[in-house]
Design an enzyme around this catalytic site. Structure first.
Site, mmCIF file in Angstrom:
data_model
loop_
_atom_site.group_PDB
_atom_site.id
_atom_site.type_symbol
_atom_site.label_atom_id
_atom_site.label_comp_id
_atom_site.label_asym_id
_atom_site.label_seq_id
_atom_site.Cartn_x
_atom_site.Cartn_y
_atom_site.Cartn_z
ATOM 1 N N TYR A 146 36.389 46.873 5.121
ATOM 2 C CA TYR A 146 35.169 47.671 5.051
ATOM 3 C C TYR A 146 34.874 48.394 6.358
ATOM 4 O O TYR A 146 34.077 49.319 6.388
ATOM 5 C CB TYR A 146 33.953 46.805 4.662
ATOM 6 C CG TYR A 146 34.063 46.168 3.290
ATOM 7 C CD1 TYR A 146 35.120 46.479 2.441
ATOM 8 C CD2 TYR A 146 33.120 45.262 2.841
ATOM 9 C CE1 TYR A 146 35.231 45.886 1.194
ATOM 10 C CE2 TYR A 146 33.219 44.674 1.592
ATOM 11 C CZ TYR A 146 34.278 44.988 0.781
ATOM 12 O OH TYR A 146 34.395 44.401 -0.464
ATOM 13 N N LYS A 195 45.308 35.659 1.876
ATOM 14 C CA LYS A 195 46.434 36.148 1.069
ATOM 15 C C LYS A 195 47.642 36.158 2.009
ATOM 16 O O LYS A 195 48.274 37.184 2.269
ATOM 17 C CB LYS A 195 46.082 37.553 0.531
ATOM 18 C CG LYS A 195 47.016 38.094 -0.496
ATOM 19 C CD LYS A 195 46.941 37.410 -1.848
ATOM 20 C CE LYS A 195 47.970 37.962 -2.802
ATOM 21 N NZ LYS A 195 48.188 37.115 -3.984
ATOM 22 N N ASP A 227 43.733 34.637 -4.978
ATOM 23 C CA ASP A 227 43.834 34.735 -6.443
ATOM 24 C C ASP A 227 43.678 33.359 -7.081
ATOM 25 O O ASP A 227 43.005 33.197 -8.109
ATOM 26 C CB ASP A 227 45.148 35.417 -6.876
ATOM 27 C CG ASP A 227 46.332 35.057 -5.988
ATOM 28 O OD1 ASP A 227 46.124 34.387 -4.957
ATOM 29 O OD2 ASP A 227 47.469 35.431 -6.317
ATOM 30 N N ASP A 251 33.169 39.016 -0.421
ATOM 31 C CA ASP A 251 32.275 39.848 -1.228
ATOM 32 C C ASP A 251 32.486 39.527 -2.710
ATOM 33 O O ASP A 251 31.543 39.289 -3.471
ATOM 34 C CB ASP A 251 32.612 41.325 -0.928
ATOM 35 C CG ASP A 251 31.595 42.283 -1.495
ATOM 36 O OD1 ASP A 251 30.565 41.824 -2.029
ATOM 37 O OD2 ASP A 251 31.822 43.503 -1.411
ATOM 38 N N ASP A 255 30.092 36.741 -5.326
ATOM 39 C CA ASP A 255 29.459 37.139 -6.589
ATOM 40 C C ASP A 255 29.938 36.244 -7.728
ATOM 41 O O ASP A 255 29.161 35.869 -8.601
ATOM 42 C CB ASP A 255 29.764 38.609 -6.919
ATOM 43 C CG ASP A 255 28.716 39.527 -6.314
ATOM 44 O OD1 ASP A 255 28.050 39.101 -5.339
ATOM 45 O OD2 ASP A 255 28.543 40.664 -6.797
#
Ligand code: NAD
Length: 366
Positions: A146, A195, A227, A251, A255
């Site tokens: 970001y 990852k 994942d 992020d 959620d």
């Protein structure tokens, strides 16, 4: 203790839900022998209306001078509010990004806890919901995709977009330390999510996290690929204590973790910097659809105030007292509309202010 708190009520339901959190905080301070010094500040849409900008230097400085900031939520309805006719850098959300940056907030904490009373609202399998879960997601807030360089270019008639994912070891170390410190006050397990089978930034993340772990011999550190973590959160959330991860993974996972608790109206959050200072706010937005109707759920903001007591002020017993009061209120069957079910006694469906009153009534000292 005297608590010096800046309060940004914000827009939409913000003023309603912060009023209830302040009510409960005031009651907690009264029964536990503390005092609160509060300063009310404008940010977001309310600041645009008053000063023409979403964040003033004055608000930044007042927040910096406080021990902590309690925030409602900011923003309006993007289709109807005149704030959204302004350029993006002048809209309410720009105020929040500016404030986070000015306060150097780099760690975002999102607890996800399933209240047994609300298990019906949990979208997971019944046996998983019955088992319950209590996890804390710690997301790095200032680095990663970001904030890296980005560009879109055309090469030989083909548009190519590039985003850069950058992390320095210092950025990783400071958020890892936060996560380990938090795990020390909980069940002493950190799951670091990355990852590392693909990304260099994740391999550095793993190395630095291992280095930090050497200073915390009581903590069990495990690594999990993002994942797999996304799967495990819905399969068996009870396995997690603290999840530590970078900005974009955090992020998305935060959620996901919030959805399995059943309602956005229940979820607190905190954003922290190097010191004890923090900005505390509910995970939801300003809910313009229900603003001013006294139906918003104030519990996420009340629980954010509990996080503030524990994290900024180190008032563990007081934080427990607020969380216990919320639990007892729910156990007695009281609900706001968003968490009520078909079996809820109609007389126990409360408005925002009445829910704040109920929780405040349940706050007890030792
Ligand atoms: P939202 O979270 O405001 O609302 C989504 C849904 O959840 C709505 O149906 C709303 O009524 C409900 N809801 C949210 N909080 C609730 C509560 N406490 N009690 C009961 N129901 C609740 O998300 P949105 O509609 O996408 O965004 C509305 C505005 O909020 C936008 O301007 C957005 O930019 C802003 N926003 C602000 C923040 C923040 O201040 N940190 C975060 C997210 C969104």
């Amino acid at each position: 203790m005297n608590m010096n708190i800046a309060c940004i009520a914000g827009d939409g339901i913000g003023p309603e839900i912060t009023r209830e959190a302040l009510k409960v905080l005031g009651q907690t301070a009264a029964v536990c022998g503390h005092t609160i010094q509060r300063e009310d500040l404008l940010m977001g849409g309310a600041s645009i209306d008053a000063y023409g900008v979403p964040l003033t230097q004055e608000t930044v400085e007042r927040c910096q001078a406080a021990d902590a900031v309690l925030m409602g939520s900011i923003g309006g309805d993007a289709k109807t509010s005149p704030w959204y006719r302004l350029s993006p850098d002048k809209r309410p959300e720009a105020g929040l990004l500016g404030l986070r940056k000015a306060l150097r907030l780099f760690a975002n904490l999102r607890p996800a806890f399933l209240y047994p009373e609300l298990a019906e609202a949990c979208p997971l399998r019944e046996e998983t919901a019955k088992k319950g879960f209590d996890l804390m997601l710690v997301r790095e807030l200032t680095g990663g995709l970001y904030f890296g360089d980005r560009k879109t270019q055309e090469v030989d008639g083909v548009r190519i977009a590039t985003d850069t994912l950058v992390y320095s070891e210092e950025e990783i170390r400071r958020v890892a330390r936060r996560a380990f410190d938090i795990a020390m006050t909980r069940r002493k397990k950190v799951t670091s999510v990355d990852k590392a089978n693909v990304l260099d930034s994740s391999r550095l993340w793993r190395t630095v996290t291992e280095e930090v772990a050497k200073d915390y011999p009581d903590i069990t550190l495990e690594h999990m690929l993002v994942d797999n973590c996304a799967m495990q959160i819905v399969l068996d959330p009870a396995q997690f204590d603290v999840i530590l991860t970078e900005n974009m993974f955090g992020d998305i996972l935060s959620d996901e973790a919030s959805m399995i608790t059943g309602s956005i109206g229940m979820l607190p959050s905190a954003s922290l910097n190097e010191s004890k200072f923090g900005l505390y706010e509910p995970s939801g937005g300003s809910a313009p659809d229900i603003a001013g109707k006294d139906v918003a759920n104030p519990l996420a903001t009340i629980l954010s105030a509990a996080l503030m007591l524990r994290t900024t002020f180190g008032l563990e017993k007081e934080a427990d007292a607020v969380e216990r009061a919320v639990r007892e209120t729910l156990a007695e069957g009281y609900r706001t509309r968003d968490i009520a079910s078909a079996t809820t006694d109609k007389e126990k469906i409360l408005g925002c202010a009445a829910m704040g009153d109920k929780v405040a009534e349940h706050v007890k000292g030792e």
